[in-house]
Design a protein around this motif. Sequence first.
Motif, short mmCIF file in Angstrom:
data_model
loop_
_atom_site.label_atom_id
_atom_site.label_comp_id
_atom_site.label_asym_id
_atom_site.label_seq_id
_atom_site.Cartn_x
_atom_site.Cartn_y
_atom_site.Cartn_z
N LEU A 173 0.85 -1.18 0.00
CA LEU A 173 0.00 0.00 0.00
C LEU A 173 0.89 1.23 0.00
O LEU A 173 1.78 1.36 0.83
N SER A 174 0.63 2.13 -0.97
CA SER A 174 1.40 3.36 -1.07
C SER A 174 0.43 4.54 -1.06
O SER A 174 -0.48 4.62 -1.90
N ILE A 175 0.59 5.44 -0.11
CA ILE A 175 -0.32 6.59 0.03
C ILE A 175 0.50 7.88 0.05
O ILE A 175 1.06 8.24 1.10
N PRO A 176 0.60 8.58 -1.07
CA PRO A 176 1.25 9.90 -1.05
C PRO A 176 0.39 10.88 -0.27
O PRO A 176 -0.83 10.88 -0.40
N LEU A 177 0.98 11.71 0.51
CA LEU A 177 0.24 12.66 1.32
C LEU A 177 -0.05 13.94 0.55
O LEU A 177 0.68 14.32 -0.37
N PRO A 178 -1.14 14.65 0.88
CA PRO A 178 -1.46 15.90 0.19
C PRO A 178 -0.36 16.94 0.38
O PRO A 178 0.34 16.95 1.39
N SER A 179 -0.26 17.80 -0.62
CA SER A 179 0.75 18.86 -0.56
C SER A 179 0.21 20.11 -1.23
O SER A 179 -0.33 20.05 -2.35
N THR A 180 0.36 21.24 -0.57
CA THR A 180 -0.11 22.50 -1.17
C THR A 180 0.70 22.86 -2.40
O THR A 180 0.20 23.54 -3.30
N VAL A 181 1.95 22.43 -2.45
CA VAL A 181 2.78 22.71 -3.62
C VAL A 181 2.14 22.11 -4.87
O VAL A 181 2.20 22.68 -5.96
N ARG A 182 1.53 20.94 -4.71
CA ARG A 182 0.88 20.28 -5.84
C ARG A 182 -0.56 20.74 -6.01
O ARG A 182 -1.02 20.99 -7.14
N ASN A 183 -1.32 20.85 -4.93
CA ASN A 183 -2.76 21.05 -5.02
C ASN A 183 -3.15 22.48 -5.37
O ASN A 183 -4.09 22.70 -6.14
N VAL A 184 -2.46 23.46 -4.79
CA VAL A 184 -2.85 24.85 -5.02
C VAL A 184 -2.79 25.23 -6.51
O VAL A 184 -3.74 25.83 -7.03
N PRO A 185 -1.71 24.92 -7.25
CA PRO A 185 -1.71 25.26 -8.67
C PRO A 185 -2.84 24.60 -9.45
O PRO A 185 -3.42 25.21 -10.36
N ILE A 186 -3.18 23.35 -9.11
CA ILE A 186 -4.26 22.65 -9.82
C ILE A 186 -5.59 23.34 -9.57
O ILE A 186 -6.37 23.60 -10.50
N GLU A 187 -5.86 23.68 -8.32
CA GLU A 187 -7.13 24.31 -7.99
C GLU A 187 -7.22 25.74 -8.54
O GLU A 187 -8.28 26.15 -9.03
N THR A 188 -6.13 26.47 -8.46
CA THR A 188 -6.17 27.85 -8.98
C THR A 188 -6.33 27.86 -10.50
O THR A 188 -7.04 28.72 -11.04
N GLU A 189 -5.72 26.91 -11.19
CA GLU A 189 -5.89 26.84 -12.64
C GLU A 189 -7.34 26.53 -13.00
O GLU A 189 -7.91 27.12 -13.92
N ALA A 190 -7.94 25.59 -12.26
CA ALA A 190 -9.35 25.26 -12.50
C ALA A 190 -10.25 26.46 -12.20
O ALA A 190 -11.21 26.73 -12.93
N ARG A 191 -9.93 27.19 -11.14
CA ARG A 191 -10.73 28.37 -10.78
C ARG A 191 -10.59 29.45 -11.85
O ARG A 191 -11.57 30.13 -12.20
N ASN A 192 -9.40 29.61 -12.39
CA ASN A 192 -9.19 30.58 -13.47
C ASN A 192 -9.99 30.22 -14.72
O ASN A 192 -10.53 31.09 -15.41
N LYS A 193 -10.08 28.91 -15.02
CA LYS A 193 -10.85 28.47 -16.18
C LYS A 193 -12.33 28.77 -16.00
O LYS A 193 -13.02 29.15 -16.95
N VAL A 194 -12.82 28.61 -14.77
CA VAL A 194 -14.22 28.93 -14.50
C VAL A 194 -14.46 30.42 -14.70
O VAL A 194 -15.45 30.83 -15.34
N ALA A 195 -13.57 31.24 -14.17
CA ALA A 195 -13.73 32.70 -14.31
C ALA A 195 -13.67 33.11 -15.78
O ALA A 195 -14.46 33.95 -16.24
N THR A 196 -12.76 32.51 -16.53
CA THR A 196 -12.65 32.82 -17.96
C THR A 196 -13.90 32.41 -18.71
O THR A 196 -14.41 33.15 -19.57
N ALA A 197 -14.42 31.22 -18.41
CA ALA A 197 -15.62 30.73 -19.09
C ALA A 197 -16.83 31.63 -18.79
O ALA A 197 -17.62 31.92 -19.68
#
Length: 378
Positions: free
Chosen positions: A258-282
């Motif tokens: 069993l391998s469980i990578p832990l959450p990281s803001t370094v990874r998650n914040v860019p993904i969420e902000t990019e998705a949020r930017n796409k919503v605003a653009t749309a």
Amino acid sequence: MAWQSDPDHNELNTNYHSATARAHAAGSWFSGGPTISGQYFDDHAIGSNEGYTTYQGGISVPLWLPGQGTATVKTANAEALTVKERLKVARMAVAIKVLDSTAAVISAKRHLAIARTLQSSLEKLQLSVSRGVQAGEMTSSDQQAVIAEVANAQSECSLATEQVENATSALEIILGRPGVPDLLSYDEISVAHARALPLSLLEKMDPRVKTAEQNVRTANAGMRLARASFMPNPEVGIGAIHEKQYGSPWDNRVGVTLSIPLPSTVRNVPIETEARNKVATAINQEEQIHRRVRQELTQVFSHLRSTENTFKNTLLASENMNKRANDMTRAWQAGEVSLIELLRAKTAAYSALQMRNQAEVSWHAAIIRAIIAAGEFE
């Protein structure tokens, strides 16, 4: 015909099938393909020869995070619907392109026909003037004036011929074969349904608006997917060890990994902000599309009313200018007016007929443009 030969048709169809394939693939039990691992250890590398040997291998698969699989399927389906709406937008654009090219061909052909009629009329007048000059009944200045008008008419015919060739070639490229659609068969009855619909309904029905709204839904689906992907996917699998030790028999072991990578803001914040930017653009693009379509619909139906009135006025003007030219011809033959006045009358009648021609084609084109705005372009 134009839609089947349009380059965007095949590309968007391919994009649609690709999006539906992604949606189907997202329904898998696992979020990705399996990973195979293998290891081998022995004691020879450190200078020992005691016979310590280990073979180790395993296979694991990534698991969906809670809600991630469903969000992935919904996002892929939303993308497929977006492409489907884009197909309608592209088809509408092709319809307008066919309309504009057809109007250009018909207008150019009518222009050429009228120019040839004027040229023929002036050439006959030139023969009459030449006989009058030879008989001493007319002056050489009259002959020079009519020669100049004939030369101008010939130049006009040459330019009109070039316009016909260019417009016809452009239409053939769009259609994929020779032919001219029957633009002039569309009249007030054809556009009655489109005129009866309120602009607010036409705006909602416009494929560009529907595409923009679907883009917003797709962006929101992507936002939900980004939130569901709050950490790298864990992996679960099985492993086996085959091992030999000094003074011991062979030893085999099997287990679960069993391998469980832990959450990281370094990874998650860019993904969420990019998705949020796409919503605003749309959302921004949706509002811009609504405004542009609303303004365009107003212009389409205003242009329809304007071209209808212009055609009626130019028709009346052309009929009267033609009657005037005929009257001036009889008056000149009777010696009541000068040749210069007759040439001016013929030129004015020619210009009025050209304006009538352009106004008629523009009116029929405006009717079809209103029909296209009502969504009747398929």
